[in-house]
Design an enzyme around this catalytic site. Structure first.
Site, PDB file in Angstrom:
ATOM      1  CG  LEU A   1     -47.583  41.027  -0.760  1.00  0.00           C
ATOM      2  CD1 LEU A   1     -47.624  42.245  -1.686  1.00  0.00           C
ATOM      3  CD2 LEU A   1     -46.694  41.305   0.443  1.00  0.00           C
ATOM      4  CG  ASP A   2     -51.755  40.157   5.049  1.00  0.00           C
ATOM      5  OD1 ASP A   2     -51.550  38.929   4.984  1.00  0.00           O
ATOM      6  OD2 ASP A   2     -51.430  40.852   6.024  1.00  0.00           O
ATOM      7  NE  ARG A   3     -59.827  39.984   0.772  1.00  0.00           N
ATOM      8  CZ  ARG A   3     -60.570  39.397  -0.175  1.00  0.00           C
ATOM      9  NH1 ARG A   3     -60.827  40.049  -1.297  1.00  0.00           N
ATOM     10  NH2 ARG A   3     -61.060  38.191   0.021  1.00  0.00           N
TER      11      ARG A   3
END
Length: 307
Positions: A135-137
């Site tokens: 997942l993106d930050r």
């Protein structure tokens, strides 16, 4: 029925019921608080997975194991919650702001990977942890990790076939004219600039398909409102299901129809207040075929309160 094996106690479930009353019955009237303490200390496994919820549903054929001793080591971190664990997999829920993996080999930044690596090595120094997806930050929500490189390779290879459902929730800017629709575009990633571009026609990029549904709308004040322009703006709470899983897919797709995710500084307008100054995107549901048991496992988290 009760069997003894290496001092652990194994119970076999005969009828459907919840975990707490089942344990209390099997433990000959042990008090409710004492039984809950076993769950809190991670001494109870259902079908080999640690369970801490007293209302976990049981069905005929399940096995409930009561561990001797103190149980498994508990994962404690303010930005990471352990949702599920067995001998093959770990499922966790991460908060926004935490990277899934380091940006490079020499990075010392705390990530989901580094937290879980330390966690499994406390159980056994030979243990390892292996990334299945990311997942993106800025995105919060559910992630699954494998405990062996062989399982990692298998899950990555057959990820599309294994995953039955991936549902996100997001706050989007504006009121969407279509309250339920499918977005299909072709995405091209510019890795040098870390940006993904969307095309409504096949331009050689990867096809990306997102299904969305508007759950509700409300009015909020624009953060860049001028003194003579104080009219509130609409934001929409969306449920999104991915048919494909491209980099930044949801963020790019919502921006492509003019309704970017609230708080998205890369693809958005930045003119709607973002609670806690965050990207309002959360991986809420993850359902997949367990690669070892071949049974469907379902994990679900609440919609974040700050949404």
């Amino acid at each position: 029925m009760m069997l003894q094996k290496k001092k652990d106690t194994i119970f076999h479930v005969r009828t459907e019921e919840q975990l707490l009353p089942f344990l209390m019955q099997q433990l000959n009237g042990k008090s409710r608080n004492s039984t809950k303490s076993l769950l809190a200390h991670r001494q109870v496994l259902v079908n080999g997975a640690v369970q801490t919820r007293h209302d976990t549903p049981l069905k005929e054929g399940d096995t409930v194991t009561l561990l001797a001793g103190k149980g498994n080591i508990e994962l404690r971190h303010p930005k990471l919650k352990l949702v599920y664990e067995d001998e093959y997999l770990l499922v966790v829920e991460k908060k926004q702001g935490l990277l899934t993996v380091p940006v490079n080999a020499v990075s010392k930044e705390t990530t989901v990977f580094s937290i879980l690596k330390a966690y499994v090595k406390k159980q056994n120094p030979r243990n390892g942890i292996y990334v299945v997806h990311r997942l993106d930050r800025e995105t919060s929500g559910l992630l699954v990790f494998a405990k062996t490189p062989e399982l990692q390779e298998y899950m990555r290879t057959y990820w599309k076939e294994l995953v039955q459902k991936r549902t996100y929730v997001a706050l989007a800017e504006g009121s969407l004219p279509k309250k339920e629709d499918t977005i299909t575009t072709w995405l091209t990633e510019d890795k040098r600039n870390a940006v993904v571009y969307s095309s409504p026609v096949d331009d050689g990029g990867d096809i990306a398909i997102t299904h969305y549904k508007v759950l509700r709308e409300r009015k909020v004040q624009s953060t860049n409102a001028q003194p003579n322009n104080t009219q509130p703006q609409t934001i929409s709470l969306l449920e999104l299901n991915l048919e494909t899983g491209r980099t930044n897919q949801i963020r790019v797709h919502l921006a492509s129809i003019g309704h970017p995710v609230v708080g998205d500084r890369k693809y958005g307008h930045g003119n709607i207040f973002s609670p806690n100054d965050r990207l309002c995107l959360h991986a809420r549901v993850l359902e997949f075929i367990h690669p070892a048991t071949e049974q469907i496992v379902h994990f679900e988290t609440p919609i974040p309160k700050d949404f």
